[in-house]
Scaffold this active site. Structure first.
Site, PDB file in Angstrom:
ATOM      1  N   GLY A 144       5.960  -4.790   1.262  1.00  0.00           N
ATOM      2  CA  GLY A 144       5.571  -3.104   1.924  1.00  0.00           C
ATOM      3  C   GLY A 144       6.416  -2.828   3.945  1.00  0.00           C
ATOM      4  O   GLY A 144       6.045  -3.573   4.230  1.00  0.00           O
ATOM      5  N   PRO A 145       6.553  -2.261   4.150  1.00  0.00           N
ATOM      6  CA  PRO A 145       6.698  -1.750   5.518  1.00  0.00           C
ATOM      7  C   PRO A 145       5.158  -2.051   6.227  1.00  0.00           C
ATOM      8  O   PRO A 145       4.102  -1.940   6.073  1.00  0.00           O
ATOM      9  CB  PRO A 145       6.893  -0.200   5.507  1.00  0.00           C
ATOM     10  N   PRO A 146       5.379  -2.508   7.488  1.00  0.00           N
ATOM     11  CA  PRO A 146       4.413  -2.211   8.539  1.00  0.00           C
ATOM     12  C   PRO A 146       2.835  -1.032   8.858  1.00  0.00           C
ATOM     13  O   PRO A 146       3.543  -0.253   8.469  1.00  0.00           O
ATOM     14  CB  PRO A 146       4.956  -2.776   9.833  1.00  0.00           C
ATOM     15  N   GLY A 147       1.881  -2.153   9.035  1.00  0.00           N
ATOM     16  CA  GLY A 147       0.898  -0.457   9.007  1.00  0.00           C
ATOM     17  C   GLY A 147       0.649   0.151   7.271  1.00  0.00           C
ATOM     18  O   GLY A 147      -0.142   0.668   7.924  1.00  0.00           O
ATOM     19  N   GLY A 151      -1.211  -1.955   5.136  1.00  0.00           N
ATOM     20  CA  GLY A 151      -2.783  -2.346   4.585  1.00  0.00           C
ATOM     21  C   GLY A 151      -2.225  -3.622   4.123  1.00  0.00           C
ATOM     22  O   GLY A 151      -3.491  -3.747   3.748  1.00  0.00           O
ATOM     23  N   LYS A 152      -1.218  -3.869   3.984  1.00  0.00           N
ATOM     24  CA  LYS A 152      -1.410  -5.690   3.448  1.00  0.00           C
ATOM     25  C   LYS A 152      -2.391  -6.452   3.952  1.00  0.00           C
ATOM     26  O   LYS A 152      -3.197  -6.842   2.542  1.00  0.00           O
ATOM     27  CB  LYS A 152      -0.009  -5.796   4.028  1.00  0.00           C
ATOM     28  N   THR A 153      -2.469  -6.645   4.560  1.00  0.00           N
ATOM     29  CA  THR A 153      -3.169  -7.686   5.286  1.00  0.00           C
ATOM     30  C   THR A 153      -4.606  -7.738   5.147  1.00  0.00           C
ATOM     31  O   THR A 153      -5.678  -8.623   4.388  1.00  0.00           O
ATOM     32  CB  THR A 153      -3.066  -8.397   6.735  1.00  0.00           C
ATOM     33  N   SER A 195      24.207   2.525  -1.023  1.00  0.00           N
ATOM     34  CA  SER A 195      23.154   4.411  -1.515  1.00  0.00           C
ATOM     35  C   SER A 195      23.840   5.320   0.341  1.00  0.00           C
ATOM     36  O   SER A 195      23.495   6.282  -0.932  1.00  0.00           O
ATOM     37  CB  SER A 195      22.750   4.246  -1.026  1.00  0.00           C
ATOM     38  N   LYS A 249      11.951   5.596  -0.101  1.00  0.00           N
ATOM     39  CA  LYS A 249      13.174   7.387  -0.214  1.00  0.00           C
ATOM     40  C   LYS A 249      12.556   7.769   0.160  1.00  0.00           C
ATOM     41  O   LYS A 249      12.697   9.262   0.516  1.00  0.00           O
ATOM     42  CB  LYS A 249      14.505   7.035  -0.247  1.00  0.00           C
TER      43      LYS A 249
END
EC number: 3.4.21.-
Length: 838
Positions: free
Chosen positions: A375-378, A380-382, A743, A786
C-alpha cells in the site's frame, strides 16, 4: 658456473636508496619504492631490462628525512649491498609506487658517483667474495676459534626453539650447509636487532670484526629466550612457537604474573562455554559442530587471531534460541478488541490475523504465514505489524531492507572473511531471544542488486514455508528452523518485487483512507498522541471534526495520514506557545463556522496578531478555557490552503477531461487537455509520456476518426476527417512528472470527443480504463486507490471498466460509494460518450 670460480658484480651499479631497513648479504627484504629517483630506476632498469646483469642494483640505506621533498641527492653512505631484484609489483593506491623483493649478494664500496639524474649511478668496488665453497672444512680452519664460538651460539639459539616449526628446522639445516663466513649477515637479519646495529654489521668489512660484533647479539637473544622459558615454564611447548625470529613471530614483551592469571580465567571461561554448549538445546548437527570447535579452541594459543573468531562463533551458537519460544495468546475476542483499539478500519488485515489465531487453537504446530502488506506510504503497514506482535504476545523485530544490495546481509558472511558476522535474520533471533517472533521485513520492494549478490534471491529460502525449517546462514554453517517465525513484509508496490519472491508471500492490499476514516483516525489516535508529545491537555485545546476535515481537504492530499499528523503537530506547537505565554485572546467567533455550544470558547484569528496585550487584557479568558481551532486559526497557523477545488474551473471549456492514475504513493486524479489548430494533421503529445500512453493517444484518435460520422464529430472546417488540415495537441499537466500506463485511454477518447463536438465534460466525473482499436474498454489495476483519489478530490461519479466492478466490493467504504451514486461502469467507448457530456 664452474666450481670454485668467483662471481663478479658489474663495476657500475644503479643505486636504490631505502628508508625501511638495512639489507645484508644473504638476506631478503621487501621494500616500497615511491620517490621519483627510485621509481625511475625501476622503470628504466628493472622493468625494461632483459639480462640478469640488469636486475642487479646497489641498495644503500638512506638515513636522511624520508619526507623531504628536496630535489638534491642526499649524502650517500660509502658501503652498500649489491642485490638481485627478484620481484617487482606495482600499485596505484594510495599513491603510485612499486614494491621490490631484493636478495643481498655482497658488499660494495662506492668509488665515484657517475650521475645523479634521473637516478644515481656509481662506479663500485666489490668487497665480498661470491663463490661456491666445495671444501667447507678448509674454510672452517681458516676462520679459527672465533668461527667455532659463533657457530656454537647459533646452534644453541636455534635448538631453544620449536624444531617442529618448518622455519626453525630449515634454519637448523642452513647452519650446517652454509659457509661460516655467510652466517653473521644471515643471523643478524633474522634476530631482533636495530637498524643502527645492522649498519654496524654492514660497515664491518673484515670477517673477524663481523664475528666479534655478531656474537654479543646472539648472546643477548639467548638470554631473552631463557628468561621467557623460565617465566612461562608450565606452557613451554606453546612458548616455543613464540620466538624472536622474523620468519615466525617477534617477542614483544615478557609476560607478567597478571597475564598468567588472565590466561587462567580465559581457560575457566572456555570450560564454562563447553558446559553451556552441552546443556543447550541446539540441534544434533549444531552440537556436533560446536563440540568440534571447542576442541580446536582448547588446543589453540590465545594469541592466534583465529582464537577470538572461534570463541565468538561458539558464544553466538549458545545465545541463539534453538528451542526457546513464547506462548501465543489465543483469545480471539480479546485479540479483536486489541486490534480495533490500535487501528481503525483495515478490516482485511484484522480478519487475516484472527484466522491465524483460530487455526493455532486447533493446530499448535502451525507454520508461520508469510504476509506482505502492499500500500502507499503512511497507511499504517509497519504499525500493524507491531500490533500483530502485541496481539499474539510475541517479540517484535524490524529489519529495514531499503537499499540493501548485499546478500550477506541476509545470509551472513563466511567465517573465512575478516570481520565476518551473521546475517540480519540470525542476528535478529539473537536479539529477541526466542524462535517464534514477528519479523517485519520493511520496504521489501526497495531491495537492490550489486556485485555482492542479490538479496532478493537470498530471501527466497527465508520466505519459503517449505524450506525455511532448515535455513542455513553462511556464518553458522548449520541449519536453523525459521518455520515458527511470523514474517510480515511491507511494500509500496509489487512491480519491483521479483516474481519468484512475490509468489512466496500472501499479498494483502492496504489502500488509502477516505476522508471519514481519516477524521476517525485523527480523533482516536493522532490528536491524543500529539497532545501528549507537546504537553497539552484536552482542557487547553480543542480541534472539532469540521476543522479536521478542513485540514484533510485543504492542507493535505495523500493516501495515508503522515502529513495530517504533521499538520496537527504544527497546530499543537502554536497552541503551546500561546499557553506558555499566557496571552490567550478572545476574538469574535463566526457562529456559521464554529460547532454548536462552543460560542464562549476562545478563537485564534488573524486579528489576534495585530492586537496588543494592553488593548485586550480585559477580554482575556480564564486559564481553564480551551483554545478552539477553527478555519481562521488554521489559516493563521498553517497559512493559506494548499489545495483548492479547481475541478469545475478547469472543465469550463471543451477539450478537458479528468482521468485517474495509480502511483506507489496512492491514487491521483489527472487532467487531460486537448486543443486543435490549423496544420498538416499532426498529433503532438507533451507531459513526459511513456510509450504505452503515447500508443493509447494514437488508439483514441484512430477510433474517433473511424466513428466521426456516427457521433457528428467535425474539425474546424466541418469535415468528418478530424485531421484534415488540423493539428491536435494533447497535454498532460504536471509536465515534470513522468507518466505511463494504458489506463488513460478512456480519458483521452473523452477529451478529444469533447474537443471536436464542442460539448463540455461533466465536472464531477473521473474515469479510467484501457481502450482497444474497436472501442472496447478493458480492465485496469489499482481501482481501489483510484476510487479513493476521486473521493478525496470531491468527485461524485467515476467511470471504470465493467470487468472492474468486482474490485469495488473490496473497498471498505463501498456502502458510502453506493449512497453517493459512485458505481458507474461501462464496457465500451460508445456508452461513455453518451453519458459524460454535460
Amino acid at each position: 658456473m664452474a666450481s670454485g670460480s668467483a662471481i663478479q658484480i658489474p663495476s657500475r651499479l644503479p643505486l636504490l636508496l631505502t628508508h625501511e631497513g638495512v639489507l645484508l648479504p644473504g638476506s631478503t627484504m621487501r621494500t616500497s619504492v615511491d620517490s621519483p629517483r627510485n621509481m625511475q630506476l625501476v622503470r628504466s632498469r628493472l622493468l625494461k631490462g632483459t639480462s640478469l646483469r640488469s636486475t642487479i642494483i646497489g641498495v644503500l640505506p638512506n638515513t636522511s628525512d624520508p619526507t623531504s621533498d628536496c630535489d638534491d641527492l642526499p649524502s650517500l653512505r660509502r658501503i652498500g649491498t649489491a642485490a638481485l631484484a627478484v620481484q617487482v609489483v606495482g600499485s596505484n593506491w594510495p599513491k603510485p609506487h612499486y614494491t621490490l623483493l631484493v636478495t643481498g649478494l655482497c658488499r660494495f664500496q662506492i668509488l665515484q658517483l657517475l650521475k645523479e639524474k634521473p637516478y644515481p649511478v656509481a662506479e663500485v668496488e666489490q668487497l665480498d667474495r661470491l663463490e661456491q665453497f666445495t671444501n667447507q672444512h678448509k674454510s672452517e680452519e681458516e676462520l679459527g676459534e672465533l668461527s667455532e664460538q659463533f657457530y656454537k651460539y647459533a646452534v644453541q639459539l636455534v635448538e631453544m626453539l620449536d624444531m617442529s616449526v618448518p622455519a626453525v628446522a630449515k634454519l637448523r639445516r642452513l647452519l650446517d650447509n652454509l659457509p661460516r663466513e655467510a652466517l653473521p649477515d644471515i643471523l643478524t637479519s633474522i634476530i631482533r636487532t636495530s637498524n643502527q646495529e645492522k649498519l654496524q654489521i654492514l660497515d664491518a668489512v673484515r670477517l673477524e670484526e663481523r664475528f666479534k660484533m655478531t656474537i654479543p647479539l646472539l648472546v643477548r637473544q639467548i638470554e631473552g629466550l631463557k628468561l621467557l622459558q623460565k617465566t612461562r615454564k608450565p606452557k613451554q611447548d606453546d612458548d616455543k612457537r613464540v620466538v624472536a625470529i622474523r620468519p615466525i613471530r617477534r617477542i614483544n614483551h615478557i609476560p607478567s604474573a597478571t597475564e598468567d592469571e588472565e590466561e587462567e580465567e580465559d581457560h575457566d571461561d572456555v570450560v564454562m562455554l563447553e558446559k553451556k554448549i552441552r546443556t543447550s538445546s541446539m540441534s544434533e548437527q549444531a552440537l556436533k559442530v560446536c563440540l568440534k570447535e571447542i576442541k580446536r579452541l582448547k588446543k589453540m594459543p590465545q594469541s592466534m587471531p583465529e582464537y577470538a573468531l572461534t570463541r565468538n562463533y561458539l558464544e553466538l551458537m549458545v545465545e541463539l534460541p534453538w528451542n526457546k519460544s513464547t506462548k501465543d495468546r489465543l483469545e480471539i475476542r480479546a485479540a479483536r478488541i486489541l486490534l480495533d483499539n490500535d487501528h481503525y478500519a483495515m478490516e482485511k488485515l484484522k480478519k487475516r490475523v484472527l484466522e491465524y489465531l483460530a487455526v493455532r487453537q486447533l493446530k499448535n504446530n502451525l507454520k508461520g504465514p508469510i504476509l506482505c502488506f502492499v500500500g502507499p506510504p503512511g497507511v499504517g503497514k509497519t504499525s500493524v505489524g507491531r500490533s500483530i506482535a502485541k496481539t499474539l504476545g510475541r517479540e517484535f523485530h524490524r529489519i529495514a531492507l531499503g537499499g540493501v544490495c548485499d546478500q550477506s546481509d541476509i545470509r551472513g558472511h563466511r567465517r573465512t572473511y575478516v570481520g565476518s558476522m551473521p546475517g540480519r535474520i540470525i542476528n535478529g533471533l539473537k536479539t529477541v531471544g526466542v524462535n517464534n517472533p514477528v519479523f517485519l521485513l520493511d520496504e521489501v520492494d526497495k531491495l537492490g542488486k550489486s556485485l555482492q549478490g542479490d538479496p532478493a534471491a537470498a530471501l527466497l529460502e527465508v520466505l519459503d514455508p517449505e524450506q525455511n525449517h532448515s535455513f542455513t546462514d553462511h556464518y553458522l554453517n548449520v541449519a536453523f528452523d525459521l518455520s515458527q517465525v511470523l514474517f510480515i513484509a511491507t511494500a509500496n508496490t509489487t512491480a519491483t518485487i521479483p516474481p519468484a519472491l512475490l509468489d512466496r508471500m500472501e499479498v494483502i492490499q492496504v489502500p488509502g483512507y477516505t476522508q471519514e476514516e481519516k477524521i476517525e483516525i485523527a480523533h482516536r489516535h493522532l490528536i491524543p498522541k500529539q497532545l501528549e508529545q507537546h504537553g497539552l491537555t484536552p482542557q487547553q485545546i480543542q480541534i472539532p471534526q469540521v476543522t479536521t476535515l478542513d485540514i484533510i481537504t485543504r492542507y493535505t492530499r495523500e493516501a495515508g495520514v503522515r502529513s495530517l499528523d504533521r499538520k496537527l503537530g504544527a497546530i499543537c506547537r502554536a497552541v503551546a506557545v500561546k499557553v506558555a505565554e499566557g496571552q490567550h485572546k478572545e476574538t469574535k467567533p463566526d457562529r456559521a463556522e464554529v460547532a454548536e455550544g462552543e460560542d464562549c470558547k476562545e478563537h485564534i484569528t488573524e486579528d489576534a496578531k495585530t492586537e496588543s496585550i494592553s488593548d485586550t487584557a480585559d477580554l482575556a479568558l480564564p486559564p481553564e478555557m480551551p483554545i478552539l481551532i477553527d478555519f481562521h486559526a488554521l489559516k493563521d497557523i498553517l497559512g493559506p490552503p494548499m489545495y483548492e477545488m479547481e475541478v469545475s474551473e478547469r472543465l469550463s471549456q471543451p477539450g478537458v477531461a479528468i482521468g485517474l492514475a495509480w502511483t506507489p504513493l496512492g491514487g491521483e486524479i489527472m487532467f487531460v487537455e486537448a486543443s486543435r489548430m490549423d496544420g498538416e494533421g499532426q498529433l503532438t503529445l507533451t507531459g513526459q509520456l511513456g510509450d504505452v500512453m503515447k500508443e493509447s493517444a494514437h488508439l483514441a484518435i484512430s477510433w474517433l476518426r473511424s466513428n466521426a460520422k456516427r457521433y457528428q464529430l467535425t474539425n474546424a472546417s466541418g469535415s468528418f476527417d478530424l485531421l484534415d488540415n488540423t493539428d491536435i495537441h494533447l497535454h498532460f499537466p504536471a509536465g515534470a512528472v513522468t507518466k505511463d500506463g494504458p489506463s488513460a485511454g478512456v480519458t483521452i477518447v473523452t477529451c478529444l470527443a469533447s474537443l471536436f463536438s464542442g460539448r463540455l465534460v461533466c465536472s464531477d466525473v473521473a474515469m479510467t480504463g484501457e481502450i482497444t482499436l474497436r472501442g472496447l474498454v478493458l480492465p485496469v489495476g489499482g481501482i481501489k486507490d483510484k476510487v479513493l483519489a476521486a473521493h478525496r478530490a470531491g468527485l461524485k461519479r467515476i467511470i471504470i471498466p465493467q470487468r472492474n466492478e468486482k474490485d469495488l466490493e473490496e473497498i471498505a467504504v463501498n456502502s458510502q460509494l453506493q449512497e453517493k451514486n459512485w458505481r458507474v461502469t461501462f464496457s465500451s467507448c460508445s456508452l461513455i460518450l453518451k453519458q459524460t457530456a454535460s
